[in-house]
Design a protein around this motif. Structure first.
Motif, mmCIF file in Angstrom:
data_model
loop_
_atom_site.group_PDB
_atom_site.id
_atom_site.type_symbol
_atom_site.label_atom_id
_atom_site.label_comp_id
_atom_site.label_asym_id
_atom_site.label_seq_id
_atom_site.Cartn_x
_atom_site.Cartn_y
_atom_site.Cartn_z
ATOM 1 N N ASP A 469 0.798 -1.195 0.088
ATOM 2 C CA ASP A 469 0.118 0.005 -0.192
ATOM 3 C C ASP A 469 0.914 1.273 0.112
ATOM 4 O O ASP A 469 0.500 2.392 -0.701
ATOM 5 C CB ASP A 469 -0.913 0.096 1.445
ATOM 6 C CG ASP A 469 -1.965 -1.094 1.210
ATOM 7 O OD1 ASP A 469 -2.082 -1.718 0.095
ATOM 8 O OD2 ASP A 469 -2.674 -1.328 2.036
ATOM 9 N N GLY A 470 2.066 1.228 0.848
ATOM 10 C CA GLY A 470 2.881 2.180 0.711
ATOM 11 C C GLY A 470 3.486 2.681 -0.572
ATOM 12 O O GLY A 470 3.340 3.691 -0.998
ATOM 13 N N ILE A 471 3.780 1.719 -1.238
ATOM 14 C CA ILE A 471 4.433 1.794 -2.514
ATOM 15 C C ILE A 471 3.370 2.171 -3.368
ATOM 16 O O ILE A 471 3.640 3.066 -4.604
ATOM 17 C CB ILE A 471 5.192 0.527 -3.062
ATOM 18 C CG1 ILE A 471 6.451 0.373 -2.038
ATOM 19 C CG2 ILE A 471 5.660 0.703 -4.364
ATOM 20 C CD1 ILE A 471 6.915 -1.065 -2.332
ATOM 21 N N MET A 472 2.218 1.580 -3.627
ATOM 22 C CA MET A 472 1.214 1.988 -4.478
ATOM 23 C C MET A 472 0.910 3.433 -4.380
ATOM 24 O O MET A 472 0.626 4.083 -5.190
ATOM 25 C CB MET A 472 -0.124 1.286 -3.996
ATOM 26 C CG MET A 472 -1.275 1.446 -4.780
ATOM 27 S SD MET A 472 -2.706 0.414 -4.543
ATOM 28 C CE MET A 472 -3.055 0.911 -2.809
ATOM 29 N N ALA A 473 0.734 3.765 -2.847
ATOM 30 C CA ALA A 473 0.370 5.182 -2.892
ATOM 31 C C ALA A 473 1.500 6.304 -3.536
ATOM 32 O O ALA A 473 1.071 7.151 -4.278
ATOM 33 C CB ALA A 473 0.196 5.579 -1.374
ATOM 34 N N LEU A 474 2.603 6.060 -3.121
ATOM 35 C CA LEU A 474 3.768 6.698 -3.870
ATOM 36 C C LEU A 474 3.733 6.935 -5.274
ATOM 37 O O LEU A 474 3.843 7.715 -5.870
ATOM 38 C CB LEU A 474 5.111 6.326 -3.215
ATOM 39 C CG LEU A 474 4.986 6.638 -1.690
ATOM 40 C CD1 LEU A 474 6.286 6.153 -1.182
ATOM 41 C CD2 LEU A 474 5.251 8.432 -1.313
ATOM 42 N N GLU A 484 12.897 7.844 -5.671
ATOM 43 C CA GLU A 484 11.960 8.720 -4.523
ATOM 44 C C GLU A 484 11.543 7.615 -3.614
ATOM 45 O O GLU A 484 11.284 7.781 -2.486
ATOM 46 C CB GLU A 484 11.180 9.522 -5.336
ATOM 47 C CG GLU A 484 11.571 10.542 -5.860
ATOM 48 C CD GLU A 484 10.455 11.733 -6.511
ATOM 49 O OE1 GLU A 484 10.205 12.824 -5.703
ATOM 50 O OE2 GLU A 484 9.804 11.346 -7.409
ATOM 51 N N ILE A 485 10.891 6.648 -4.206
ATOM 52 C CA ILE A 485 9.976 5.539 -3.532
ATOM 53 C C ILE A 485 11.093 4.702 -2.687
ATOM 54 O O ILE A 485 10.967 4.468 -1.461
ATOM 55 C CB ILE A 485 9.196 4.610 -4.278
ATOM 56 C CG1 ILE A 485 8.264 5.422 -4.906
ATOM 57 C CG2 ILE A 485 8.407 3.747 -3.382
ATOM 58 C CD1 ILE A 485 7.388 4.790 -6.214
ATOM 59 N N VAL A 486 12.126 4.546 -3.449
ATOM 60 C CA VAL A 486 13.341 3.855 -2.787
ATOM 61 C C VAL A 486 13.894 4.618 -1.467
ATOM 62 O O VAL A 486 14.092 4.179 -0.328
ATOM 63 C CB VAL A 486 14.494 3.209 -3.564
ATOM 64 C CG1 VAL A 486 15.586 2.740 -2.836
ATOM 65 C CG2 VAL A 486 13.860 2.344 -4.512
ATOM 66 N N ALA A 487 14.015 5.976 -1.803
ATOM 67 C CA ALA A 487 14.543 6.882 -0.676
ATOM 68 C C ALA A 487 13.589 6.701 0.464
ATOM 69 O O ALA A 487 13.784 7.244 1.455
ATOM 70 C CB ALA A 487 14.634 8.190 -1.230
ATOM 71 N N SER A 491 12.463 -1.345 -0.144
ATOM 72 C CA SER A 491 13.579 -2.144 -0.937
ATOM 73 C C SER A 491 13.401 -1.869 -2.558
ATOM 74 O O SER A 491 12.329 -1.976 -2.849
ATOM 75 C CB SER A 491 13.701 -3.443 -0.770
ATOM 76 O OG SER A 491 12.476 -4.084 -1.194
ATOM 77 N N ILE A 492 14.476 -1.846 -3.270
ATOM 78 C CA ILE A 492 14.399 -1.617 -4.689
ATOM 79 C C ILE A 492 13.526 -2.817 -5.346
ATOM 80 O O ILE A 492 12.827 -2.615 -6.361
ATOM 81 C CB ILE A 492 15.606 -1.459 -5.305
ATOM 82 C CG1 ILE A 492 15.907 -1.405 -6.757
ATOM 83 C CG2 ILE A 492 16.810 -2.656 -5.026
ATOM 84 C CD1 ILE A 492 15.577 0.194 -7.134
#
Length: 537
Positions: A469-474, A484-487, A491-492
């Motif tokens: 959910d965090g990656i999807m939102a970003l 930016e998402i990795v930062a 994880s990559i």
């Protein structure tokens, strides 16, 4: 001398001009009983919002004009009451998003929208032309200007109204809901209207229209930027506020709500309006014993009443006993009709039919999807037979990465939690149980599973939902780049995997039912990515 302004927060239905006119008339009658001098209705209140390509038909404008004039004559029975009504106006072949002031049986004044939004869910430039002519009228010594919705999200239209003498700005709106939208509206109004020396009356639409949800929350704001009144969330409402020399006196302010309460009430309203406005007598929900179908059932019962909801449990060889127990427990708590239809025989028949074709091949997602499609077929058969609409139960996290089956769990007419991330699903369940405990606790604590193979859990195929959910939102909602998402701490490997899944599952989402939008970017009219694309960032 004070002026009393009424906000009529009504629930218009797109295309129901006679019905909408009746709602406006009823609101005016109530406002007159409260001695209102001005009644403000929402944007395009006479025809509903958004009418979309109805606005390409000349007959739509003609009917709107005829209905407006008829409504004006009817409202003539209330002398000296100024009623603001929104409608589409065609003048000399040019089309506008307009508001007219109806007074003493006539159209006294008209204003045409200046700023035409053409992003996210809006495409008004497809239909309308812009106008920069201000409109100001005087009541008991106070001058009132008119803007429409997007006008006040920019400084120019309010400035033109102020330069024309406006002391109070009346703003009919059709501003759709998303989380945190109310605070955003207030901040923008302070910046573009209050800072220019005008008080503000913000009359917002309420109700569901396909995937859009209008939350109401209309308000009055004084020159100090503070609220003098605020109407209810996701309910039709009417309130009057007095203005003394262009300054609003204190009225009623609705109770503030948590994010979960706002979203839950929005989903309830969205289901109610989609089902009732489209004339469906009942709804069908496929129960699984899991959290998504439990939340969908709770929302449907709150929206429609238990008598209009039917739950169907369709166990397979892999359905756990506790899934059956929990489903039975929840339907007892909600009082809906409940049936169990085993898919074992159907599944065996499919296996037998395909046995030679699949000889020597391992079982995989094919057999899992067959089970989901059998369930979808059963639900659609019941829908056809009884005229009920199927409410699908897939959430945004699943839709993002394709953890769903075309013509299986995606089969249906309305996707209630399509824009609800899995982590928010749990928060909404907890909120609903804080009102009364309708969702069994074990549904909220056991590991989520599609139960399409032995001992399956969602996390066999997906990262933990807080990560997904965090990656999807970003990526999807904020348009953030991979680095930016990795930062942000992911994880990559997870970032590349989830963004890849989002891209390759566009073809599935394009075939999913319409669903309620509650974030500022949903998989729907404000997500327009090509299915066929070689671009990789």
């Amino acid at each position: 001398m004070t002026v009393k302004v009424a906000i009529a927060q009504i629930n218009s239905v797109v295309g129901d001009l006679a019905g909408n006119a009746a709602k406006i008339l009823s609101a005016v009658q109530s406002a007159v009983a409260l001695h209102a001098d001005i009644v403000v209705t929402p944007e395009l209140s006479l025809v509903g919002y958004p009418p979309e390509d109805l606005l390409l038909r000349s007959a739509f404008y003609r009917k709107a004009s005829e209905t407006l004039l008829e409504l004006a004559r009817t409202l003539g029975q209330f002398p000296d009451v100024h009623v603001l009504v929104g409608y589409p106006l065609e003048s000399n072949g040019v089309r506008f998003n307009a508001v007219s002031v109806l007074l003493n049986g006539q159209v006294a004044l008209s204003y045409c929208k200046s700023e035409l939004p053409n992003d996210t869910v809006f495409d008004e430039r497809r239909y309308f032309s812009s106008s920069e002519i201000p409109a100001v009228f005087e009541v008991k010594g106070t001058k009132f200007g008119i803007n429409i919705c997007e006008d006040t999200w920019h400084p120019d239209a309010p400035r033109r109204a102020r330069d024309a003498g406006a002391e109070v700005l009346l703003v009919p709106n059709a501003s759709p809901f998303h989380m945190s939208k109310l605070h955003l509206r207030l901040d923008v109004m302070r910046t573009n209207v209050i800072s220019q020396g005008m008080s503000l009356v913000y009359a917002n639409l309420v109700g569901g229209q396909d995937e859009l949800l209008f939350d109401g929350n209309s308000f009055v704001m004084g020159l100090d930027g503070q609220l003098s009144a605020q109407l209810k969330h996701c309910q039709s409402d009417l309130q009057t506020v007095e203005f003394d020399q262009a300054r609003p006196l204190m009225g009623d302010i609705a109770n503030s709500l948590s994010t979960e309460a706002q979203v839950y009430q929005a989903l309830v309203l969205g289901v109610h309006d989609y089902v009732t406005k489209n004339g469906f007598p009942h709804v069908l929900i496929g129960m699984s014993g899991g959290v998504d179908s439990a939340l969908t059932l709770a929302i449907a019962v709150d929206a429609l009443g238990a008598e209009k909801v039917r739950a169907i449990m369709m166990p397979s060889p892999y359905t756990a006993d506790i899934s059956l127990f929990d489903s039975r427990d929840m339907v007892r708590r909600t009082g809906v009709r409940y049936d169990e239809i085993s898919i074992n025989d159907c599944f065996s028949s499919f296996r037998t039919t395909l046995e030679q074709e699949f000889s020597g091949l391992k079982e995989d997602a094919t057999e899992e999807n067959i089970q989901a499609r059998i369930r979808g077929t059963i639900l659609m058969a019941l829908s056809n037979k009884y005229g009920s609409i199927v409410l699908t139960t897939g959430n945004k996290s699943e839709m993002a990465v394709g953890y769903c089956t075309l013509y299986g769990d995606m089969a249906g007419g309305f996707a209630v939690i399509k824009d609800i991330a899995k982590t928010l699903v749990y928060r909404l369940c907890e909120y609903r149980n804080s009102l009364s405990e309708v969702i069994p606790e074990r549904i909220l604590t056991r590991a989520p599973s599609a139960e399409l193979r032995p001992d399956q859990t969602d996390q066999d195929s997906l990262p933990p939902y807080d990560v997904l959910d965090g990656i999807m939102a970003l990526y999807m909602e904020e348009n953030r780049a991979r680095d930016e998402i990795v930062a942000a701490g992911y994880s990559i490997e997870d970032v590349e995997r989830i963004t890849h899944l989002i891209k390759i599952n566009e073809y599935k989402r394009r075939q999913s039912p319409v669903g309620i939008r509650i974030t500022h970017r949903a998989f729907g009219r404000d997500w327009r990515y090509p299915i066929t694309s070689k671009f990789r960032d």
